[in-house]
Design a protein around this motif. Sequence first.
Motif, PDB file in Angstrom:
ATOM      1  N   LEU A 103     -16.533  45.043  -8.973  1.00  0.00           N
ATOM      2  CA  LEU A 103     -15.600  44.315  -8.119  1.00  0.00           C
ATOM      3  C   LEU A 103     -15.987  42.839  -7.998  1.00  0.00           C
ATOM      4  O   LEU A 103     -15.135  41.953  -8.051  1.00  0.00           O
ATOM      5  CB  LEU A 103     -15.538  44.953  -6.730  1.00  0.00           C
ATOM      6  CG  LEU A 103     -14.262  44.638  -5.943  1.00  0.00           C
ATOM      7  CD1 LEU A 103     -13.092  45.452  -6.486  1.00  0.00           C
ATOM      8  CD2 LEU A 103     -14.433  44.909  -4.464  1.00  0.00           C
ATOM      9  N   HIS A 104     -17.290  42.582  -7.863  1.00  0.00           N
ATOM     10  CA  HIS A 104     -17.745  41.188  -7.758  1.00  0.00           C
ATOM     11  C   HIS A 104     -17.464  40.399  -9.035  1.00  0.00           C
ATOM     12  O   HIS A 104     -17.115  39.218  -8.986  1.00  0.00           O
ATOM     13  CB  HIS A 104     -19.248  41.145  -7.440  1.00  0.00           C
ATOM     14  CG  HIS A 104     -19.566  41.644  -6.068  1.00  0.00           C
ATOM     15  ND1 HIS A 104     -20.814  42.090  -5.712  1.00  0.00           N
ATOM     16  CD2 HIS A 104     -18.791  41.779  -4.960  1.00  0.00           C
ATOM     17  CE1 HIS A 104     -20.785  42.469  -4.442  1.00  0.00           C
ATOM     18  NE2 HIS A 104     -19.575  42.291  -3.972  1.00  0.00           N
ATOM     19  N   LEU A 105     -17.581  41.072 -10.168  1.00  0.00           N
ATOM     20  CA  LEU A 105     -17.275  40.408 -11.444  1.00  0.00           C
ATOM     21  C   LEU A 105     -15.772  40.176 -11.594  1.00  0.00           C
ATOM     22  O   LEU A 105     -15.343  39.134 -12.089  1.00  0.00           O
ATOM     23  CB  LEU A 105     -17.798  41.251 -12.616  1.00  0.00           C
ATOM     24  CG  LEU A 105     -19.324  41.361 -12.735  1.00  0.00           C
ATOM     25  CD1 LEU A 105     -19.693  42.332 -13.842  1.00  0.00           C
ATOM     26  CD2 LEU A 105     -19.960  40.005 -12.996  1.00  0.00           C
ATOM     27  N   LEU A 106     -14.964  41.142 -11.146  1.00  0.00           N
ATOM     28  CA  LEU A 106     -13.508  40.976 -11.216  1.00  0.00           C
ATOM     29  C   LEU A 106     -13.066  39.789 -10.369  1.00  0.00           C
ATOM     30  O   LEU A 106     -12.101  39.104 -10.704  1.00  0.00           O
ATOM     31  CB  LEU A 106     -12.795  42.242 -10.712  1.00  0.00           C
ATOM     32  CG  LEU A 106     -12.962  43.526 -11.521  1.00  0.00           C
ATOM     33  CD1 LEU A 106     -12.154  44.659 -10.898  1.00  0.00           C
ATOM     34  CD2 LEU A 106     -12.540  43.320 -12.976  1.00  0.00           C
ATOM     35  N   GLY A 107     -13.783  39.551  -9.277  1.00  0.00           N
ATOM     36  CA  GLY A 107     -13.391  38.491  -8.359  1.00  0.00           C
ATOM     37  C   GLY A 107     -14.073  37.169  -8.593  1.00  0.00           C
ATOM     38  O   GLY A 107     -13.876  36.222  -7.828  1.00  0.00           O
ATOM     39  N   GLY A 108     -14.891  37.074  -9.635  1.00  0.00           N
ATOM     40  CA  GLY A 108     -15.554  35.805  -9.923  1.00  0.00           C
ATOM     41  C   GLY A 108     -16.656  35.458  -8.945  1.00  0.00           C
ATOM     42  O   GLY A 108     -17.042  34.292  -8.818  1.00  0.00           O
ATOM     43  N   VAL A 109     -17.187  36.461  -8.242  1.00  0.00           N
ATOM     44  CA  VAL A 109     -18.252  36.219  -7.271  1.00  0.00           C
ATOM     45  C   VAL A 109     -19.614  36.186  -7.965  1.00  0.00           C
ATOM     46  O   VAL A 109     -20.525  35.487  -7.540  1.00  0.00           O
ATOM     47  CB  VAL A 109     -18.240  37.317  -6.177  1.00  0.00           C
ATOM     48  CG1 VAL A 109     -19.402  37.151  -5.215  1.00  0.00           C
ATOM     49  CG2 VAL A 109     -16.922  37.285  -5.417  1.00  0.00           C
ATOM     50  N   ASP A 110     -19.743  36.949  -9.027  1.00  0.00           N
ATOM     51  CA  ASP A 110     -21.002  37.036  -9.770  1.00  0.00           C
ATOM     52  C   ASP A 110     -20.681  36.857 -11.252  1.00  0.00           C
ATOM     53  O   ASP A 110     -19.595  37.238 -11.697  1.00  0.00           O
ATOM     54  CB  ASP A 110     -21.625  38.418  -9.517  1.00  0.00           C
ATOM     55  CG  ASP A 110     -23.074  38.489  -9.939  1.00  0.00           C
ATOM     56  OD1 ASP A 110     -23.632  37.445 -10.309  1.00  0.00           O
ATOM     57  OD2 ASP A 110     -23.640  39.596  -9.904  1.00  0.00           O
ATOM     58  N   ARG A 111     -21.585  36.287 -12.005  1.00  0.00           N
ATOM     59  CA  ARG A 111     -21.321  36.082 -13.436  1.00  0.00           C
ATOM     60  C   ARG A 111     -21.859  37.249 -14.258  1.00  0.00           C
ATOM     61  O   ARG A 111     -22.941  37.759 -13.975  1.00  0.00           O
ATOM     62  CB  ARG A 111     -21.958  34.773 -13.911  1.00  0.00           C
ATOM     63  CG  ARG A 111     -21.185  33.554 -13.417  1.00  0.00           C
ATOM     64  CD  ARG A 111     -21.603  32.268 -14.084  1.00  0.00           C
ATOM     65  NE  ARG A 111     -20.763  31.179 -13.617  1.00  0.00           N
ATOM     66  CZ  ARG A 111     -19.673  30.740 -14.256  1.00  0.00           C
ATOM     67  NH1 ARG A 111     -19.320  31.291 -15.401  1.00  0.00           N
ATOM     68  NH2 ARG A 111     -18.961  29.742 -13.772  1.00  0.00           N
ATOM     69  N   PRO A 112     -21.101  37.677 -15.279  1.00  0.00           N
ATOM     70  CA  PRO A 112     -21.543  38.819 -16.093  1.00  0.00           C
ATOM     71  C   PRO A 112     -22.657  38.443 -17.062  1.00  0.00           C
ATOM     72  O   PRO A 112     -22.870  37.261 -17.365  1.00  0.00           O
ATOM     73  CB  PRO A 112     -20.270  39.203 -16.857  1.00  0.00           C
ATOM     74  CG  PRO A 112     -19.513  37.923 -16.994  1.00  0.00           C
ATOM     75  CD  PRO A 112     -19.809  37.130 -15.750  1.00  0.00           C
ATOM     76  N   THR A 113     -23.358  39.452 -17.542  1.00  0.00           N
ATOM     77  CA  THR A 113     -24.336  39.256 -18.611  1.00  0.00           C
ATOM     78  C   THR A 113     -23.618  39.084 -19.939  1.00  0.00           C
ATOM     79  O   THR A 113     -24.078  38.385 -20.836  1.00  0.00           O
ATOM     80  CB  THR A 113     -25.289  40.465 -18.685  1.00  0.00           C
ATOM     81  OG1 THR A 113     -25.772  40.737 -17.369  1.00  0.00           O
ATOM     82  CG2 THR A 113     -26.469  40.190 -19.588  1.00  0.00           C
ATOM     83  N   GLY A 114     -22.477  39.749 -20.061  1.00  0.00           N
ATOM     84  CA  GLY A 114     -21.660  39.635 -21.274  1.00  0.00           C
ATOM     85  C   GLY A 114     -20.250  40.124 -21.000  1.00  0.00           C
ATOM     86  O   GLY A 114     -19.982  40.793 -20.003  1.00  0.00           O
ATOM     87  N   GLY A 115     -19.330  39.762 -21.894  1.00  0.00           N
ATOM     88  CA  GLY A 115     -17.947  40.224 -21.765  1.00  0.00           C
ATOM     89  C   GLY A 115     -17.059  39.236 -21.023  1.00  0.00           C
ATOM     90  O   GLY A 115     -17.488  38.135 -20.649  1.00  0.00           O
ATOM     91  N   GLN A 116     -15.810  39.646 -20.816  1.00  0.00           N
ATOM     92  CA  GLN A 116     -14.797  38.754 -20.249  1.00  0.00           C
ATOM     93  C   GLN A 116     -14.056  39.414 -19.091  1.00  0.00           C
ATOM     94  O   GLN A 116     -13.880  40.631 -19.064  1.00  0.00           O
ATOM     95  CB  GLN A 116     -13.762  38.396 -21.318  1.00  0.00           C
ATOM     96  CG  GLN A 116     -14.303  37.637 -22.512  1.00  0.00           C
ATOM     97  CD  GLN A 116     -13.232  37.508 -23.588  1.00  0.00           C
ATOM     98  OE1 GLN A 116     -12.759  38.505 -24.128  1.00  0.00           O
ATOM     99  NE2 GLN A 116     -12.843  36.275 -23.895  1.00  0.00           N
ATOM    100  N   VAL A 117     -13.599  38.558 -18.166  1.00  0.00           N
ATOM    101  CA  VAL A 117     -12.632  38.951 -17.137  1.00  0.00           C
ATOM    102  C   VAL A 117     -11.459  37.984 -17.259  1.00  0.00           C
ATOM    103  O   VAL A 117     -11.638  36.768 -17.185  1.00  0.00           O
ATOM    104  CB  VAL A 117     -13.220  38.878 -15.718  1.00  0.00           C
ATOM    105  CG1 VAL A 117     -12.142  39.182 -14.676  1.00  0.00           C
ATOM    106  CG2 VAL A 117     -14.385  39.860 -15.560  1.00  0.00           C
TER     107      VAL A 117
END
Length: 228
Positions: A50-64
Motif C-alpha cells: 500500500l505504501h508503494l502504491l501511494g508513493g510513500v516509500d520507494r521500491p527496490t525494483g519495479g514500477q507503479v
Amino acid sequence: MEILKTVNLCKAYGSAEARIEALKNANLSVNKGEFVAIVGASGSGKSSLLHLLGGVDRPTGGQVIINGVELYTKSEEELALFRRREIGFIFQSYNLIPVLTAEENIKLPMLLENKKADENYVEELMGILGLTERRRHLPSELSGGQQQRTAIGRALINKPSIILADEPTGNLDSKSSKEIVDLLTFSVRKYNQTLVMITHDINVAQRADRVVKIEDGLLLQQKEADGH
C-alpha cells in the motif's frame, strides 16, 4: 479502464543475511471505479504494498503507474505534489490534528495547497459523513467512528482518483465498521473513485469487487469477492 498498475514491484529491507523481501515481483492491475480488498496475515507485505502504491516509500525494483504516470521517476517534491492531488490516504490511526476542528481537519489538504475549499463540496461531504452537527468539535470530542469519518473527509476533499485505506475499520466496533465501509463504497460510487483497502476483516473484504491475497510478499489469487 486501468487506473493503477504495478510491474514486478519489489521491496526489500536490510542487507546480506538480515535482508527481508517484503514484496516480490508484485503485478497488480486495478480498474477505475473498482473496490479491491487486500488480505493477508500480519507481516505478509500488505502495508509495504500500500505504501508503494501511494508513493510513500520507494521500491527496490519495479514500477507503479497511476493514470499513466510512473511514480518513481519523479523527484520527492513532484511525488509529494502528485500524492496530495491524486491519492487519498485513510489510516487505522486517524492522524487528525488535535487542535483543529473536524471541518478544519477535512480542509487541511486544501490549505497545504494554498487553495480555497469548495464550500458546496465541503457541505456535501459533511452531510454524507454525518458530521454537519460536529463540524466545530475537536478530535478529542468525537467518537472513534466520527474521527474516522473526519479522516475519510480529509482523504476525499481533493477529489482524488484513488483512495488507499490501511485497515480503516481496525479500531472500530462492528457497527461503526459497517458504517465506514458503507460510507466508503457510497462515496467511491458517487464520485467515480477507486478504492484499494487493506483489511483483516472478512466481512469487509466480502464487500469488495475483488479480493487480492498476499502471502510472504507474493500476490496470490485475485478473485471476485463472494458478494459479487
